[in-house]
Design a protein around this motif. Structure first.
Motif, PDB file in Angstrom:
ATOM      1  N   ASN A 102      42.115 100.210  45.292  1.00 31.06           N
ATOM      2  CA  ASN A 102      41.711 100.827  44.030  1.00 31.06           C
ATOM      3  C   ASN A 102      42.908 101.115  43.133  1.00 31.06           C
ATOM      4  O   ASN A 102      42.994 102.170  42.524  1.00 31.06           O
ATOM      5  N   GLY A 103      43.827 100.198  43.094  1.00 26.96           N
ATOM      6  CA  GLY A 103      45.007 100.414  42.262  1.00 26.96           C
ATOM      7  C   GLY A 103      46.195 100.824  43.108  1.00 26.96           C
ATOM      8  O   GLY A 103      46.518 101.994  43.205  1.00 26.96           O
ATOM      9  N   VAL A 104      46.826  99.838  43.735  1.00 22.07           N
ATOM     10  CA  VAL A 104      47.977 100.108  44.591  1.00 22.07           C
ATOM     11  C   VAL A 104      49.236  99.598  43.901  1.00 22.07           C
ATOM     12  O   VAL A 104      49.251  98.489  43.375  1.00 22.07           O
ATOM     13  N   THR A 105      50.255 100.433  43.895  1.00 19.25           N
ATOM     14  CA  THR A 105      51.524 100.020  43.299  1.00 19.25           C
ATOM     15  C   THR A 105      52.644 100.239  44.311  1.00 19.25           C
ATOM     16  O   THR A 105      52.777 101.339  44.859  1.00 19.25           O
ATOM     17  N   ILE A 106      53.385  99.178  44.608  1.00 17.28           N
ATOM     18  CA  ILE A 106      54.479  99.260  45.577  1.00 17.28           C
ATOM     19  C   ILE A 106      55.691  98.570  44.956  1.00 17.28           C
ATOM     20  O   ILE A 106      55.570  97.454  44.446  1.00 17.28           O
ATOM     21  N   LYS A 107      56.830  99.233  45.009  1.00 19.86           N
ATOM     22  CA  LYS A 107      58.059  98.594  44.512  1.00 19.86           C
ATOM     23  C   LYS A 107      59.016  98.417  45.685  1.00 19.86           C
ATOM     24  O   LYS A 107      59.299  99.374  46.398  1.00 19.86           O
ATOM     25  N   VAL A 108      59.499  97.220  45.860  1.00 19.13           N
ATOM     26  CA  VAL A 108      60.415  96.965  46.966  1.00 19.13           C
ATOM     27  C   VAL A 108      61.771  96.545  46.416  1.00 19.13           C
ATOM     28  O   VAL A 108      61.939  95.425  45.937  1.00 19.13           O
ATOM     29  N   PRO A 109      62.747  97.467  46.451  1.00 15.47           N
ATOM     30  CA  PRO A 109      64.082  97.117  45.953  1.00 15.47           C
ATOM     31  C   PRO A 109      64.718  96.020  46.812  1.00 15.47           C
ATOM     32  O   PRO A 109      64.447  95.939  48.015  1.00 15.47           O
ATOM     33  N   ASP A 110      65.539  95.214  46.186  1.00 14.63           N
ATOM     34  CA  ASP A 110      66.237  94.142  46.894  1.00 14.63           C
ATOM     35  C   ASP A 110      67.054  94.737  48.043  1.00 14.63           C
ATOM     36  O   ASP A 110      67.654  95.798  47.902  1.00 14.63           O
ATOM     37  N   GLN A 111      67.034  94.078  49.192  1.00 17.30           N
ATOM     38  CA  GLN A 111      67.819  94.450  50.369  1.00 17.30           C
ATOM     39  C   GLN A 111      67.324  95.713  51.073  1.00 17.30           C
ATOM     40  O   GLN A 111      68.004  96.236  51.943  1.00 17.30           O
ATOM     41  N   SER A 112      66.162  96.220  50.686  1.00 17.51           N
ATOM     42  CA  SER A 112      65.703  97.484  51.262  1.00 17.51           C
ATOM     43  C   SER A 112      64.677  97.265  52.370  1.00 17.51           C
ATOM     44  O   SER A 112      64.232  96.141  52.604  1.00 17.51           O
ATOM     45  N   TYR A 121      67.526  81.208  68.067  1.00 15.89           N
ATOM     46  CA  TYR A 121      67.663  81.274  69.523  1.00 15.89           C
ATOM     47  C   TYR A 121      68.756  82.249  69.935  1.00 15.89           C
ATOM     48  O   TYR A 121      68.689  82.866  70.990  1.00 15.89           O
ATOM     49  N   GLN A 122      69.789  82.350  69.084  1.00 14.15           N
ATOM     50  CA  GLN A 122      70.851  83.289  69.396  1.00 14.15           C
ATOM     51  C   GLN A 122      70.319  84.728  69.286  1.00 14.15           C
ATOM     52  O   GLN A 122      70.619  85.584  70.103  1.00 14.15           O
ATOM     53  N   ARG A 123      69.484  84.921  68.275  1.00 12.08           N
ATOM     54  CA  ARG A 123      68.906  86.240  68.047  1.00 12.08           C
ATOM     55  C   ARG A 123      67.872  86.585  69.132  1.00 12.08           C
ATOM     56  O   ARG A 123      67.745  87.717  69.563  1.00 12.08           O
ATOM     57  N   TYR A 124      67.134  85.577  69.547  1.00 10.97           N
ATOM     58  CA  TYR A 124      66.080  85.783  70.555  1.00 10.97           C
ATOM     59  C   TYR A 124      66.285  84.852  71.749  1.00 10.97           C
ATOM     60  O   TYR A 124      65.581  83.853  71.886  1.00 10.97           O
ATOM     61  N   PRO A 125      67.226  85.179  72.625  1.00  7.09           N
ATOM     62  CA  PRO A 125      67.524  84.286  73.760  1.00  7.09           C
ATOM     63  C   PRO A 125      66.310  84.037  74.655  1.00  7.09           C
ATOM     64  O   PRO A 125      66.175  82.964  75.235  1.00  7.09           O
ATOM     65  N   ASP A 126      65.405  85.018  74.739  1.00  9.14           N
ATOM     66  CA  ASP A 126      64.208  84.845  75.565  1.00  9.14           C
ATOM     67  C   ASP A 126      63.389  83.649  75.103  1.00  9.14           C
ATOM     68  O   ASP A 126      62.777  82.945  75.910  1.00  9.14           O
ATOM     69  N   LEU A 127      63.370  83.432  73.802  1.00  7.64           N
ATOM     70  CA  LEU A 127      62.585  82.320  73.268  1.00  7.64           C
ATOM     71  C   LEU A 127      63.234  80.993  73.618  1.00  7.64           C
ATOM     72  O   LEU A 127      62.562  79.995  73.844  1.00  7.64           O
ATOM     73  N   ILE A 181      67.944  92.567  60.983  1.00  4.89           N
ATOM     74  CA  ILE A 181      67.451  91.525  60.073  1.00  4.89           C
ATOM     75  C   ILE A 181      67.700  91.956  58.635  1.00  4.89           C
ATOM     76  O   ILE A 181      68.172  91.185  57.800  1.00  4.89           O
ATOM     77  N   ASN A 182      67.412  93.207  58.361  1.00  2.27           N
ATOM     78  CA  ASN A 182      67.610  93.740  57.014  1.00  2.27           C
ATOM     79  C   ASN A 182      69.093  93.684  56.618  1.00  2.27           C
ATOM     80  O   ASN A 182      69.434  93.274  55.511  1.00  2.27           O
ATOM     81  N   LYS A 183      69.955  94.062  57.562  1.00  6.81           N
ATOM     82  CA  LYS A 183      71.401  94.030  57.290  1.00  6.81           C
ATOM     83  C   LYS A 183      71.876  92.618  56.977  1.00  6.81           C
ATOM     84  O   LYS A 183      72.859  92.420  56.272  1.00  6.81           O
ATOM     85  N   SER A 184      71.180  91.625  57.541  1.00  3.48           N
ATOM     86  CA  SER A 184      71.606  90.248  57.284  1.00  3.48           C
ATOM     87  C   SER A 184      71.106  89.751  55.923  1.00  3.48           C
ATOM     88  O   SER A 184      71.272  88.594  55.583  1.00  3.48           O
ATOM     89  N   GLY A 185      70.488  90.639  55.165  1.00  2.00           N
ATOM     90  CA  GLY A 185      70.135  90.276  53.796  1.00  2.00           C
ATOM     91  C   GLY A 185      68.665  90.051  53.525  1.00  2.00           C
ATOM     92  O   GLY A 185      68.288  89.600  52.450  1.00  2.00           O
ATOM     93  N   VAL A 186      67.820  90.345  54.507  1.00  4.53           N
ATOM     94  CA  VAL A 186      66.385  90.127  54.310  1.00  4.53           C
ATOM     95  C   VAL A 186      65.710  91.458  53.955  1.00  4.53           C
ATOM     96  O   VAL A 186      65.818  92.437  54.693  1.00  4.53           O
ATOM     97  N   THR A 187      65.046  91.478  52.827  1.00  9.12           N
ATOM     98  CA  THR A 187      64.290  92.656  52.415  1.00  9.12           C
ATOM     99  C   THR A 187      63.014  92.735  53.258  1.00  9.12           C
ATOM    100  O   THR A 187      62.456  91.704  53.616  1.00  9.12           O
ATOM    101  N   ILE A 188      62.591  93.938  53.591  1.00 11.96           N
ATOM    102  CA  ILE A 188      61.414  94.071  54.456  1.00 11.96           C
ATOM    103  C   ILE A 188      60.385  95.015  53.832  1.00 11.96           C
ATOM    104  O   ILE A 188      60.718  96.119  53.403  1.00 11.96           O
TER     105      ILE A 188
END
Ligand SMILES: Nc1ncnc2c1ncn2[C@@H]1O[C@H](COP(=O)(O)OP(=O)(O)OP(=O)(O)O)[C@@H](O)[C@H]1O
Ligand SMILES: [Mg+2]
Lengths: 247, 297
Positions: free
Chosen positions: A27-37, A130-136, A192-199
């Motif tokens: 019913n009217g949702v507003t979300i702002k996601v700053p870069d790198q946040s 694979y380096q990030r997820y050796p189990d995989l 993941i966020n530190k590596s530059g991905v906004t979440i």
């Protein structure tokens, strides 16, 4: 490394209304996601949290409002973009359920997540993952359906990362994980966020999610109810009382 | 002994054709939930078109096959654009799609008849030439078909397992909802599925025409039951399964003529063997040889 400007909004949901056919959920949702946040949306069951993400992917219907991606001044109307093209403009999505391809091998799950743009190289990205997820890596040739719940969630995330997203949309990434894995997941998200991905994530585990978030929104009945800096919300007695439950 | 070799060889030849036709049917089902009852008529069309180009117009045989495959792809894609796409948009269920596919089959038959007549045809290839192999008689055309069909099966299997679009097809078949939101180009997957199924239909039709020696315009439809038995045997919607199911069914249908099998099934009862296989699989191993129980098909 990355020229971060935390004031710049990378992704925004603007006064979004919609739902499923005649049933209005948002019913009217507003979300702002700053870069790198890291931004988290919390709220009671049925508030419409998942529906926001589904609307972006045309699984739910939108009746009004807009969703915008602003990559360093290049603005995209997200709702006018075909869902399968969102990966190639830098938006990755991990749905709440059924978020892997169980009949495919783990490696194939990753490969189909790869999107070829901006000189991405499949093998390089796969190695990184694979380096990030050796189990995989150990189970690379196994059918994904044989993975445990925690590993599936890991694979779902890894698949989304294969497209080198600028922003990841996560629907309940910690759902169904054993407590020890929940800690690991949130640490992982920070990395993941530190590596530059906004979440932008939706989480039931509100306290934990807000603690690592730059900003949080409380959603109720398909509407914004509260918002504020992530850590401060965990301490706000009103929000704690109504939405986060006692400790 | 020479009988065993003979029927095994025949079985491999027939089975490789089943495999090619069945994999097209299986892919269409897994990607689009479409039970393609028109598949048989695409074989007939491929065989007659190749006949027309290579015999009537005296064009090169291989060139004619390629043109027929392209025609199969074109017709399949055309039907997708005017028919299937719109039916899916209207949320047509599997039964509705099945009925429409049957309708397509019923329409294709008179069209083939009108274009190519009702006479029995044969390709301009020596069907009488045979080789002797350990006491078995192996026709030149059978050998050609076995070689080219095996190569085709290999290419199909590699394509499905290794090519990116093959992986995308399997991903889409496995979890269409996720495929659509994870960067897989759904339109391309659907296009590829139709093109592959169209090309394979024509190819299988030419192979079948070669093996039979002569063929009429009910060639494809008479094989439909065997194709579906092969698909079910190899697990519905599993592309590799369809390849193996086709080969196994072909072998089984031929070997059932050997005397150790209830004194040998007369060759005109071969469709009964296919039907019995279908029913037995559905009764005792409904998930097929590659399925596991509880699997979503
Ligand atoms: N496909 C659908 N058709 C109709 N209604 C739906 C559909 N999916 C969800 N809903 C309804 O929409 C409302 C919001 O659902 P949504 O999944 O967005 O909630 P949520 O905030 O994510 O809750 P949860 O914490 O349980 O995941 C609920 O009342 C739900 O029943
Ligand atoms: Mg939800």
């Amino acid at each position: 490394m990355i020229n971060s400007n935390s004031d710049q909004v990378l992704f925004s949901v603007n006064d979004l209304q919609g739902g499923y056919g005649d049933i209005q959920i948002l019913n009217g949702v507003t979300i702002k996601v700053p870069d790198q946040s890291i931004v988290t949306i919390v709220g009671p069951n049925g508030a419409g949290k998942s529906t926001i993400l589904k609307a972006i992917y045309k699984i739910a219907d939108v009746t009004s409002g807009s969703v915008t991606l602003n990559k360093n001044g290049v603005i995209t109307n997200v709702l006018a973009t075909k869902p399968h093209n969102l990966s190639s403009i830098g938006v990755g999505y991990v749905p709440q359920i059924e978020n892997i391809f169980p009949a495919l091998s783990i490696e194939e799950n990753l490969e189909v997540g790869f999107v070829n743009f901006e000189n991405n190289n499949l093998e390089t990205i796969k190695d990184d993952i694979y380096q990030r997820y050796p189990d995989l890596k150990i189970k690379a040739k196994d059918r994904a359906g044989t993975l445990s719940g925690g590993q599936r969630q890991m694979l779902a995330m890894a698949r989304a990362l294969m497209s080198s997203p600028r922003i990841l949309l996560l629907d309940e990434p910690s759902a169904g994980l054993a407590p020890a894995l929940v800690d690991q997941l949130f640490e992982e998200l920070v990395k993941i966020n530190k590596s530059g991905v906004t979440i932008l994530m939706v989480e039931q585990n509100a306290r934990r999610a807000l603690a690592i978030s730059d900003y949080g929104y409380v959603l109720d009945m398909g509407k914004n109810r509260h918002e504020g800096a992530g850590a401060s919300m965990v301490d706000d007695p009103e929000i704690v009382g109504i939405y986060l439950g006692k400790k | 002994m020479s009988d065993l070799i003979q029927y095994t060889f025949n079985g491999l030849v027939v089975g490789s054709i089943f495999a090619i036709a069945a994999v097209g049917i299986s892919l269409l089902y897994s990607v689009l939930r479409l039970v393609n009852f028109a598949a048989g008529d695409f074989l007939t069309l491929g065989a007659f078109l190749t006949y027309f180009l290579s015999v009537t117009l005296e064009l090169n045989f291989f060139f004619s096959i390629v043109v027929s495959m392209l025609a199969g792809m074109g017709i399949s894609w055309f039907l997708e654009l005017v028919l299937w796409r719109n039916l899916r948009r209207n949320k047509a269920g599997t039964l509705a799609l099945f009925l429409v596919a049957t309708g397509v089959a019923l329409m294709l038959r008179p069209i083939i008849q009108f274009l190519f007549g009702t006479e029995t045809r044969k390709f301009n290839i020596d069907i009488l030439k045979t080789y002797d192999f350990l006491g078995a008689r192996i026709a030149h055309t059978q050998l050609l078909v076995l070689i080219f069909a095996s190569a085709s099966i290999l290419v199909i299997a590699l394509f499905i397992s290794k090519a990116r679009i093959g992986k995308d097809m399997r991903a889409y078949a496995n979890n269409p909802g996720l495929a659509a939101v994870s960067g897989i180009n759904v339109d391309r997957v659907v296009l590829a599925t139709w093109l592959i199924s169209g090309a394979l239909g024509s190819l299988a039709g030419v192979f079948q025409g070669l093996v039979q020696g002569q063929f009429n315009n009910s060639m494809g439809e008479s094989l439909l039951l065997s194709f579906f038995a092969a698909v079910v045997l190899g697990t519905i919607g599993d592309a590799y399964g369809a390849l193996v199911g086709g080969l196994l069914l072909g072998l089984f249908m031929e070997l059932s003529q050997l005397s150790f099998f209830f004194g040998g099934v007369p060759s005109n009862y071969k469709p009964v063997v296919a039907f019995a296989t279908l029913v037995l699989v559905l009764l005792f191993k409904p998930e097929g040889i590659f399925g596991y129980r509880g699997r979503k098909v």
